[in-house]
Design an enzyme around this catalytic site. Structure first.
Site, PDB file in Angstrom:
ATOM      1  N   ASP A  53      -0.824  -4.311  -3.819  1.00  0.00           N
ATOM      2  CA  ASP A  53      -0.037  -3.588  -4.841  1.00  0.00           C
ATOM      3  C   ASP A  53      -0.490  -2.135  -5.004  1.00  0.00           C
ATOM      4  O   ASP A  53      -0.414  -1.587  -6.099  1.00  0.00           O
ATOM      5  CB  ASP A  53      -0.112  -4.318  -6.198  1.00  0.00           C
ATOM      6  CG  ASP A  53       0.154  -5.805  -6.055  1.00  0.00           C
ATOM      7  OD1 ASP A  53       1.178  -6.128  -5.457  1.00  0.00           O
ATOM      8  OD2 ASP A  53      -0.676  -6.617  -6.508  1.00  0.00           O
TER       9      ASP A  53
ATOM     10  N   LYS B 236       2.257   0.949  -1.367  1.00  0.00           N
ATOM     11  CA  LYS B 236       2.519   1.288   0.038  1.00  0.00           C
ATOM     12  C   LYS B 236       3.977   1.689   0.264  1.00  0.00           C
ATOM     13  O   LYS B 236       4.274   2.532   1.098  1.00  0.00           O
ATOM     14  CB  LYS B 236       2.167   0.097   0.940  1.00  0.00           C
ATOM     15  CG  LYS B 236       0.694  -0.268   0.891  1.00  0.00           C
ATOM     16  CD  LYS B 236       0.398  -1.489   1.737  1.00  0.00           C
ATOM     17  CE  LYS B 236       0.866  -2.788   1.128  1.00  0.00           C
ATOM     18  NZ  LYS B 236       0.003  -3.332   0.077  1.00  0.00           N
TER      19      LYS B 236
ATOM     20  N   GLY C 249       5.465  -7.613  -2.468  1.00  0.00           N
ATOM     21  CA  GLY C 249       6.460  -6.946  -3.310  1.00  0.00           C
ATOM     22  C   GLY C 249       6.247  -5.456  -3.273  1.00  0.00           C
ATOM     23  O   GLY C 249       5.172  -4.978  -3.614  1.00  0.00           O
ATOM     24  N   HIS C 250       7.232  -4.738  -2.785  1.00  0.00           N
ATOM     25  CA  HIS C 250       7.166  -3.274  -2.838  1.00  0.00           C
ATOM     26  C   HIS C 250       8.191  -2.818  -3.849  1.00  0.00           C
ATOM     27  O   HIS C 250       9.323  -3.286  -3.809  1.00  0.00           O
ATOM     28  CB  HIS C 250       7.639  -2.609  -1.542  1.00  0.00           C
ATOM     29  CG  HIS C 250       6.942  -3.035  -0.316  1.00  0.00           C
ATOM     30  ND1 HIS C 250       5.677  -2.640  -0.009  1.00  0.00           N
ATOM     31  CD2 HIS C 250       7.353  -3.796   0.717  1.00  0.00           C
ATOM     32  CE1 HIS C 250       5.344  -3.143   1.156  1.00  0.00           C
ATOM     33  NE2 HIS C 250       6.339  -3.858   1.615  1.00  0.00           N
TER      34      HIS C 250
ATOM     35  N   GLN D 294       0.209  -7.175   1.341  1.00  0.00           N
ATOM     36  CA  GLN D 294      -1.097  -7.506   0.757  1.00  0.00           C
ATOM     37  C   GLN D 294      -2.107  -6.413   1.133  1.00  0.00           C
ATOM     38  O   GLN D 294      -1.707  -5.273   1.199  1.00  0.00           O
ATOM     39  CB  GLN D 294      -1.579  -8.908   1.178  1.00  0.00           C
ATOM     40  CG  GLN D 294      -0.731 -10.033   0.611  1.00  0.00           C
ATOM     41  CD  GLN D 294       0.476 -10.338   1.460  1.00  0.00           C
ATOM     42  OE1 GLN D 294       0.372 -10.446   2.653  1.00  0.00           O
ATOM     43  NE2 GLN D 294       1.620 -10.484   0.842  1.00  0.00           N
TER      44      GLN D 294
HETATM   45  P1  IMP Z   1      -0.542 -16.331  -1.024  1.00  0.00           P
HETATM   46  O1  IMP Z   1      -0.403 -15.113  -0.180  1.00  0.00           O
HETATM   47  O2  IMP Z   1       0.722 -16.655  -1.799  1.00  0.00           O
HETATM   48  O3  IMP Z   1      -1.060 -17.509  -0.270  1.00  0.00           O
HETATM   49  O4  IMP Z   1      -1.643 -16.017  -2.147  1.00  0.00           O
HETATM   50  C1  IMP Z   1      -3.002 -15.832  -1.809  1.00  0.00           C
HETATM   51  C2  IMP Z   1      -3.629 -14.723  -2.621  1.00  0.00           C
HETATM   52  O5  IMP Z   1      -3.064 -13.476  -2.260  1.00  0.00           O
HETATM   53  C3  IMP Z   1      -3.408 -14.840  -4.126  1.00  0.00           C
HETATM   54  O6  IMP Z   1      -4.551 -14.347  -4.804  1.00  0.00           O
HETATM   55  C4  IMP Z   1      -2.227 -13.915  -4.384  1.00  0.00           C
HETATM   56  O7  IMP Z   1      -2.182 -13.454  -5.722  1.00  0.00           O
HETATM   57  C5  IMP Z   1      -2.557 -12.818  -3.417  1.00  0.00           C
HETATM   58  N1  IMP Z   1      -1.362 -12.065  -2.997  1.00  0.00           N
HETATM   59  C6  IMP Z   1      -0.407 -12.446  -2.147  1.00  0.00           C
HETATM   60  N2  IMP Z   1       0.509 -11.474  -1.995  1.00  0.00           N
HETATM   61  C7  IMP Z   1       0.119 -10.446  -2.759  1.00  0.00           C
HETATM   62  C8  IMP Z   1       0.638  -9.126  -2.986  1.00  0.00           C
HETATM   63  O8  IMP Z   1       1.656  -8.683  -2.439  1.00  0.00           O
HETATM   64  N3  IMP Z   1      -0.081  -8.366  -3.843  1.00  0.00           N
HETATM   65  C9  IMP Z   1      -1.223  -8.788  -4.425  1.00  0.00           C
HETATM   66  N4  IMP Z   1      -1.745  -9.988  -4.231  1.00  0.00           N
HETATM   67  C10 IMP Z   1      -1.087 -10.814  -3.401  1.00  0.00           C
END
Ligand code: IMP
Length: 429
Positions: free
Chosen positions: A13, A16, A40-41, A224
């Site tokens: 977050d 980007k 999420g962008h 991520q």
């Molecule tokens: P998953 O990607 O849904 O398996 O989640 C694994 C971890 O990555 C968790 O702590 C989520 O909150 C974190 N996470 C996944 N996608 C994002 C993102 O786009 N931004 C921030 N954290 C993320």
């Protein structure tokens, strides 16, 4: 032109999408190389329209830019089609989108398992987004995944799904006491998605190689971030793919020798969603200020993000593992109005001060931040466009981030708008 990697230097977050937007029309291809609709962008266009994208690369909003979903992404076709339709309803065409035939699909059993496994883990849960990301990547590595190309072959789709559900339904029913998933219904649903997605499905690695040969600029956009990388992040509190620069090659088929720039994006502070260690996390009014002024709520899940001070140990680590050539520091304006803006320059771990990421997860859990205390500023900085225009203390803060992170700061974000930036070094010549 060579390929450029754009990635998050913290826990995600970082903003980007804004950087992709800043590069704008000088980039011909924007490629997502990992993750799925856990990302999420938020992109704000000059006319003020705001778009929240989850699966589509942000280049979809740039006229003339070809958005690519690379082989390293896990695709939930229902979500992708909803996103395509949502953009179409607002007059944004996605006709030039390319989806790798080798990308893996998120299936209903992945979503179901993500949720039940998290519940089962109880206090040891990861805090996933519940979108089926981990189970889809798990199946990919276990070689029982179903790929985008399988949507084009009904016989293969049925065969692969039958095989997968033979085991997954046992797990869902016998271990987690859930309903079994019906093969025929899923095949029918996914073949309908396949029909709509067929025009977009391509050999994207070949398309990208040809684009680079033609001298076009390819931006490899991570979702991520570094500390959520399954290999280099704070395992197990990570996502199940490789957002780091190496993952850009694997997830797109673009070789390392074609990449000459790695842009790392870091917020002027730190946030994290989900569980896991976070040494500079704040629980006081400073944290509340950052959360409120920075609107720190997840684009995908709406969850409140945990907020903390800038962590230079994390930034230095991100610079090192990704080979970051340019840092973009976003949301500096959020810190305006704070009396002090400390930067974490090291950790105290069990009585010893260290200035690099501890080797073990246990040590990282014990890490207490060592701060360098910097004075804050009160001015509105959103109109500043050069380093000199920033208030002295804000400028000093940026300069200190550059010194302690070990990479040059090229852009500083001073507001959510496309042009609300201080440019120190242009990102593209
Ligand atoms: P998953 O990607 O849904 O398996 O989640 C694994 C971890 O990555 C968790 O702590 C989520 O909150 C974190 N996470 C996944 N996608 C994002 C993102 O786009 N931004 C921030 N954290 C993320």
């Amino acid at each position: 032109m060579p390929a450029i990697v754009l990635l998050g230097a913290q826990w995600g977050d970082e903003g980007k999408g804004k950087v992709t937007d800043l590069l704008g029309e000088r980039v011909q291809y924007v490629v997502r190389y990992q993750g799925g609709n856990n990302a999420g962008h938020t992109v704000v266009l000059p006319d003020g329209r705001k778009f929240a994208l989850h699966l589509l690369p942000s280049g979809v909003l740039t006229p003339g830019c070809i958005p690519v979903i690379g082989n390293g992404v896990v695709v939930d076709p229902k979500v992708l089609l909803a996103e395509i339709d949502g953009l179409a309803a607002r007059g944004v065409s996605t006709d030039n989108l390319m989806i790798s035939a080798d990308a893996h699909l998120i299936m209903p059993h992945h979503r179901a398992l993500d949720r039940v496994v998290e519940r089962y883990l109880g206090s040891a849960r990861i805090g996933t987004t519940g979108r089926g990301i981990g189970p889809a990547y798990g199946d990919k590595v276990a070689r029982v995944g179903i790929r985008v190309q399988d949507l084009l072959d009904p016989g293969i789709l049925r065969q692969k799904l039958e095989l997968a559900l033979r085991e997954k339904n046992q797990t869902l029913v016998k271990v987690y006491n859930r309903k079994a998933i019906d093969v025929a219904a899923v095949v029918e649903e996914y073949l309908a998605y396949g029909e709509r997605l067929a025009p977009y499905i391509k050999d994207t690695r070949l398309e990208l190689a040809r684009a680079l040969d033609r001298g076009e600029t390819v931006l490899l956009e991570g979702a991520q971030a570094t500390l959520l990388d399954v290999d280099h992040g704070t395992y197990p509190f990570v996502t199940s793919s490789n957002p780091t620069a190496g993952g850009a090659c694997v997830g797109s088929g673009v070789p390392p020798t074609r990449i000459n720039q790695v842009i790392g994006v870091a917020k002027a502070y730190t946030t994290r969603v989900g569980a896991g260690p976070f040494p500079t996390e704040l629980f006081d009014e400073n944290g509340a200020h950052i959360s409120k002024v920075g609107a720190e709520f997840g684009t995908t899940t709406g969850r409140a993000r945990r907020c903390g001070w800038f962590d230079a140990v994390v930034a230095r680590y991100a610079v090192r593992v990704n080979g970051i050539t340019d840092l973009v520091v976003t949301k500096l304006d959020v810190l305006s109005g704070l009396e002090r803006v400390p930067i974490c320059v090291g950790y105290e771990v069990d009585g010893t001060v260290v200035d690099e990421m501890p080797m073990t997860q246990t040590a990282f859990h014990h890490a207490k931040p060592v701060y360098e205390d910097l004075p804050g500023w009160w001015e509105d900085i959103s109109k500043c466009r050069t380093l000199d225009e920033l208030p002295d203390n804000a400028r000093r803060y940026v300069e200190r981030i550059e010194e302690v992170s070990g990479a040059r700061v090229s852009v500083v974000g001073v507001g959510p708008g496309r042009d609300e930036n201080v440019i120190l070094h242009p990102l593209l010549p």
